[in-house]
Design a protein around this motif. Sequence first.
Motif, PDB file in Angstrom:
ATOM      1  N   ALA A 277       0.926  -1.114   0.024  1.00  0.00           N
ATOM      2  CA  ALA A 277       0.118   0.040   0.059  1.00  0.00           C
ATOM      3  C   ALA A 277       0.857   1.078  -0.096  1.00  0.00           C
ATOM      4  O   ALA A 277       1.891   1.427   0.817  1.00  0.00           O
ATOM      5  N   GLN A 278       0.412   2.124  -0.864  1.00  0.00           N
ATOM      6  CA  GLN A 278       1.013   3.540  -1.001  1.00  0.00           C
ATOM      7  C   GLN A 278       0.042   4.740  -0.523  1.00  0.00           C
ATOM      8  O   GLN A 278      -1.186   4.759  -1.311  1.00  0.00           O
ATOM      9  N   PRO A 279       0.284   5.642   0.113  1.00  0.00           N
ATOM     10  CA  PRO A 279      -0.613   6.638   0.310  1.00  0.00           C
ATOM     11  C   PRO A 279      -0.997   7.516  -0.951  1.00  0.00           C
ATOM     12  O   PRO A 279       0.005   7.506  -1.802  1.00  0.00           O
ATOM     13  N   GLY A 280      -2.344   7.699  -1.229  1.00  0.00           N
ATOM     14  CA  GLY A 280      -2.678   8.512  -2.414  1.00  0.00           C
ATOM     15  C   GLY A 280      -2.952   7.565  -3.544  1.00  0.00           C
ATOM     16  O   GLY A 280      -3.122   8.348  -4.716  1.00  0.00           O
TER      17      GLY A 280
ATOM     18  N   ASP B 228      -1.932   6.196   7.417  1.00  0.00           N
ATOM     19  CA  ASP B 228      -0.712   5.756   8.225  1.00  0.00           C
ATOM     20  C   ASP B 228      -0.149   4.457   7.928  1.00  0.00           C
ATOM     21  O   ASP B 228      -0.941   3.521   7.882  1.00  0.00           O
ATOM     22  N   ILE B 229       1.124   4.630   7.339  1.00  0.00           N
ATOM     23  CA  ILE B 229       1.888   3.521   6.893  1.00  0.00           C
ATOM     24  C   ILE B 229       3.011   3.199   7.455  1.00  0.00           C
ATOM     25  O   ILE B 229       4.076   2.580   6.970  1.00  0.00           O
ATOM     26  N   SER B 230       2.863   3.289   8.926  1.00  0.00           N
ATOM     27  CA  SER B 230       4.259   3.140   9.474  1.00  0.00           C
ATOM     28  C   SER B 230       4.306   1.937  10.034  1.00  0.00           C
ATOM     29  O   SER B 230       5.355   1.229  10.564  1.00  0.00           O
ATOM     30  N   ARG B 231       3.434   1.020   9.771  1.00  0.00           N
ATOM     31  CA  ARG B 231       3.215  -0.263   9.971  1.00  0.00           C
ATOM     32  C   ARG B 231       2.433  -1.272   9.237  1.00  0.00           C
ATOM     33  O   ARG B 231       1.379  -0.462   8.911  1.00  0.00           O
ATOM     34  N   PRO B 232       2.362  -2.548   9.121  1.00  0.00           N
ATOM     35  CA  PRO B 232       1.574  -3.121   8.382  1.00  0.00           C
ATOM     36  C   PRO B 232       0.018  -2.891   8.593  1.00  0.00           C
ATOM     37  O   PRO B 232      -0.233  -2.709   9.829  1.00  0.00           O
ATOM     38  N   VAL B 233      -0.914  -2.650   7.591  1.00  0.00           N
ATOM     39  CA  VAL B 233      -2.144  -2.346   7.731  1.00  0.00           C
ATOM     40  C   VAL B 233      -3.008  -3.471   8.044  1.00  0.00           C
ATOM     41  O   VAL B 233      -3.298  -4.357   6.825  1.00  0.00           O
ATOM     42  N   PRO B 234      -3.977  -3.596   8.798  1.00  0.00           N
ATOM     43  CA  PRO B 234      -4.938  -5.145   8.923  1.00  0.00           C
ATOM     44  C   PRO B 234      -6.225  -4.682   8.062  1.00  0.00           C
ATOM     45  O   PRO B 234      -6.731  -3.701   8.189  1.00  0.00           O
TER      46      PRO B 234
ATOM     47  N   PRO C 267       6.678   0.826  -1.588  1.00  0.00           N
ATOM     48  CA  PRO C 267       6.712   0.363  -2.986  1.00  0.00           C
ATOM     49  C   PRO C 267       7.589  -0.660  -3.164  1.00  0.00           C
ATOM     50  O   PRO C 267       7.900  -1.297  -4.363  1.00  0.00           O
ATOM     51  N   ASP C 268       8.523  -1.105  -2.018  1.00  0.00           N
ATOM     52  CA  ASP C 268       9.647  -2.153  -2.513  1.00  0.00           C
ATOM     53  C   ASP C 268       8.829  -3.618  -2.178  1.00  0.00           C
ATOM     54  O   ASP C 268       9.697  -4.533  -2.317  1.00  0.00           O
ATOM     55  N   VAL C 269       7.558  -3.623  -1.896  1.00  0.00           N
ATOM     56  CA  VAL C 269       6.938  -4.897  -1.618  1.00  0.00           C
ATOM     57  C   VAL C 269       6.817  -5.564  -2.986  1.00  0.00           C
ATOM     58  O   VAL C 269       6.287  -5.148  -3.908  1.00  0.00           O
ATOM     59  N   PRO C 270       7.281  -6.905  -2.891  1.00  0.00           N
ATOM     60  CA  PRO C 270       7.454  -7.702  -4.200  1.00  0.00           C
ATOM     61  C   PRO C 270       5.876  -7.878  -4.773  1.00  0.00           C
ATOM     62  O   PRO C 270       4.945  -8.068  -4.118  1.00  0.00           O
ATOM     63  N   ARG C 271       5.575  -7.603  -6.046  1.00  0.00           N
ATOM     64  CA  ARG C 271       4.201  -7.709  -6.585  1.00  0.00           C
ATOM     65  C   ARG C 271       3.780  -9.377  -6.917  1.00  0.00           C
ATOM     66  O   ARG C 271       4.488 -10.015  -7.284  1.00  0.00           O
ATOM     67  N   ASP C 272       2.650  -9.594  -6.725  1.00  0.00           N
ATOM     68  CA  ASP C 272       2.219 -10.910  -6.798  1.00  0.00           C
ATOM     69  C   ASP C 272       1.945 -11.136  -8.350  1.00  0.00           C
ATOM     70  O   ASP C 272       1.145 -10.443  -8.938  1.00  0.00           O
ATOM     71  N   PRO C 273       2.647 -11.985  -8.928  1.00  0.00           N
ATOM     72  CA  PRO C 273       2.543 -12.280 -10.440  1.00  0.00           C
ATOM     73  C   PRO C 273       1.314 -12.950 -10.919  1.00  0.00           C
ATOM     74  O   PRO C 273       0.765 -12.665 -12.119  1.00  0.00           O
ATOM     75  N   ARG C 274       0.540 -13.502 -10.020  1.00  0.00           N
ATOM     76  CA  ARG C 274      -0.581 -14.045 -10.573  1.00  0.00           C
ATOM     77  C   ARG C 274      -1.591 -12.810 -10.863  1.00  0.00           C
ATOM     78  O   ARG C 274      -2.605 -13.259 -11.597  1.00  0.00           O
TER      79      ARG C 274
END
Length: 674
Positions: A44-47, A126-132, A162-169
Motif C-alpha cells: 500500500a502507498q498513500p494516495g 498511516d503506513i508506519s506499520r502493516p495495515v490490517p 513500493p518495495d513490496v514484491p508484486r504478486d505475479p498472479r
Amino acid sequence: MTLSKWLVALFTALLAHAAVAQLPAPVPAESNHIASELVAEGGAQPGQTLTLALHFRPQPGWHGYWSNPGDAGYGMDLAWDLPEGWSAGDPEYPVPQTLVISGLMNHVYEGDYAVLVPVEVPADADISRPVPIELKADWLACTDKICVPEHATMTLRLPIGPDVPRDPRFDQWRAALPPLLDSEASFALTDGTLRIAVPLPASLALSDPHVFIGETQLVDYAAPQVFRRKGDLLVAEIPRKGLAKGEESVSGILKLDDAGDGVTFAAAPGEVPTGGSLVGGAAQALAPLWLLLGGAFLGGLVLNLMPCVFPILSLKALTLARAGESAEGARREGVAYTAGVILACLALGGGLLALRAAGSEIGWAFQLQEPGVVVALLVLAVAITANFAGLYEVPSLSFTRQGGRASAFSTGLLAAFVATPCTGPFMAAALGAALLLPWWQALMLFAAMGLGLALPFLLLGFVPPLRRLLPKPGRWMEIFRRIMAIPMGLTALALLWLALRLGGMSFAIAGLLLALGLLGFLVAYHRKQTKLVFVAAAAALIALVGLPRSYAPPAATADEGVLAAETFTDTALADARASGKPVFLWFTADWCLTCKVNESVAIEREATRDAFEKAGVVAMRGDWTRRDPEITRFLTEHGAAGVPLYLWYPAGGEGEVLPQVLTPDTLTELAGAS
C-alpha cells in the motif's frame, strides 16, 4: 448470514436445480466447497489505488456465481472492515459462463477465478506499520443437484511501501477481466425485446457471442440471443422478461468467444439500427441461402395441392384448354398469374418484416389473426363458391371463361393470399430463417415461395405439350366447375367459424350478412336486375356499417379436447418443467389446417391421453388463433415463423422440436420411452 439469503438459497436449491434437499447450516471456511483467499497485488502507498483479489477455487463439480446470477442463485455479498478513510470500489468480475439446468440459465464460474477490487488509499494514510484488513464474504456454491450457502472471514496484514514484491498472479487475473469499451453503446426497449448496439470493429472475429446483462429481471436469460453486424456496430436482440421498465441505462459483459474473451459495456437509450448480417450461433444454425430458397420454392409448389388453392388453380388451368386459345395468350396469362402470386407473397412478407422491425410481435399468416381480414376472405370465398356454382359470371373474376391478363393476375393474388395458413409444414425452415436474415434475403425467400406456387400454371402457359395434355373442352368442364364449388364452400364455412372464434357471434353474423349482400349484388348485376342491384348493394352496405368495431371472442379454454391441457405461458412452462415430469407443448391456431389434421391424427386421441396419464406427461397448449405476443416471441426464439410447433421436454431435460407432421404413434412412443 441474513434470513433472506437463507430463503433465496433454499429457493435456488429447489427450483434452479430441481433437487429436494434440506438446506444445511453454513459450512466453516476451511471446509467450504469453494475455497477462498484475499490477496494484495503489492504494498500500500498513500494516495494511490491498491488492487485486492478474492481468489476462488471451486471443488470439481461445484460453481460460483456472477454478480447477476441469472434465473437462480445469488451474487456475492462483501462486508469490508478497512482503516478510516480507506474505501473499496465495485468488484470487477471475469467473463462468466452459461449453465442451463431444467430450462433455467445460470451465470457461473466452474474453475478457478479471481474477483478484483480496487481500494483507494487516502493521501494521509498511516503506513508506519502493516495495515490490517478484514473481509466477511457470503456466496452460494452449487452443483447441478444441490446448493450450499458459504461464508468466510478473510484477514490480511497489508504490507507497506513500493518495495513490496508484486504478486505475479495478478497479470493472469487482470487479463481475464473484460476491458471497458471507450465508446458508449445504445439500447432500445420494446414490449418483447431488448436491442443493444455495441461499438465493435467489423474486423473483430466473433465465434460465439453472448450478452450478460447486469440489470436483474430485465431479459429472459435462457432465450436465444440474435446478433447482427451493421458496419462497426454489433446489434444484439434479447427477449425480455417484461419485469423491468423505464431503464435509464443498461450495462453488462459481451462474451466474444468460448475462450473467455469479452468486453464490458455501458449503454444509454438511443437509436439501434435494424438489418445487418447474422453472426454467431443464429448464423451458424441457418442453412445456406440456396438451400433455404430451394425449400421455399418446393414449399410453394406443394401448396398447389391445398384444398383452398387446388380448385382455383385447376379451374384456372382449364382456361388454357379453351378452343382457339393462342400460344401467345397462354403465355400472357401464365406471366400475369405468376406476377400476381409473387406480388402477393412479397407484399405479405414485406408487411411482416416491416411490422416486426417496428416492434410488433407478429408471425407468418398474421393477417388471419385480424377479424376484418377474415371477413374479407369470407366474402371472397362466398363469391368464388357462387361463381363456381354458376350463379353469376364476371369476366375479370372468371376462372373458366376468358378473362385475359386481368383475370389471371387477380387469380394469382387470391391464390397466394388464401394459401398462407397452409405454408407451415412445408416452409418451416425458410420462414423461420426469414425472420433472421437481412430483409433483402428474406424477400428472396418469399419470392421463391411465390414462384413455386405459380410454377404449374406458368409451365402450362409456356410449354405447349403440357397444354395438349389437358382434356378437351366440353360439357364436363361445367360439371367439374360445380364440383369445385364444394371445397370452396367448405372453405367459406371454415372462415365463418374463424370469424366466430375471433370476433364472437354478432361479428360472425354481420360478416355472413355482408357476404350474402355482396353475393346478391353480383347475381343481380349478372342477370341485369337493376332494382335488385340497388337493394343488394344497400343491404351489403348496411351489413358493412353494422360490423362490430369491438370484438368479444369466445373465452379460450385449454381443456376442450381429449387431452386435459394447460394453457401455455412462460411461467406455466417453467413450473411444469420444474415438476420433474415430461412435458408436451404444442402451438396451434383455428385457421391452421395442418394443426387441425395433426390434432385429430396424433394429439387429441384416447390412446395419446392414456399414454400421457401412464407416464405422467404434462400437456400444454398455446392457441395462436388471436394475436399473442408471448407466443410469438416463443415461436421466434425456436426459429418458427408460425404454427404448428411441437416440443417434447423429457423429465429434467431440454426441449426437442418434433416434426411438423405427426404420425399416430409419435406421441405415444415418446410417452412410453419416458
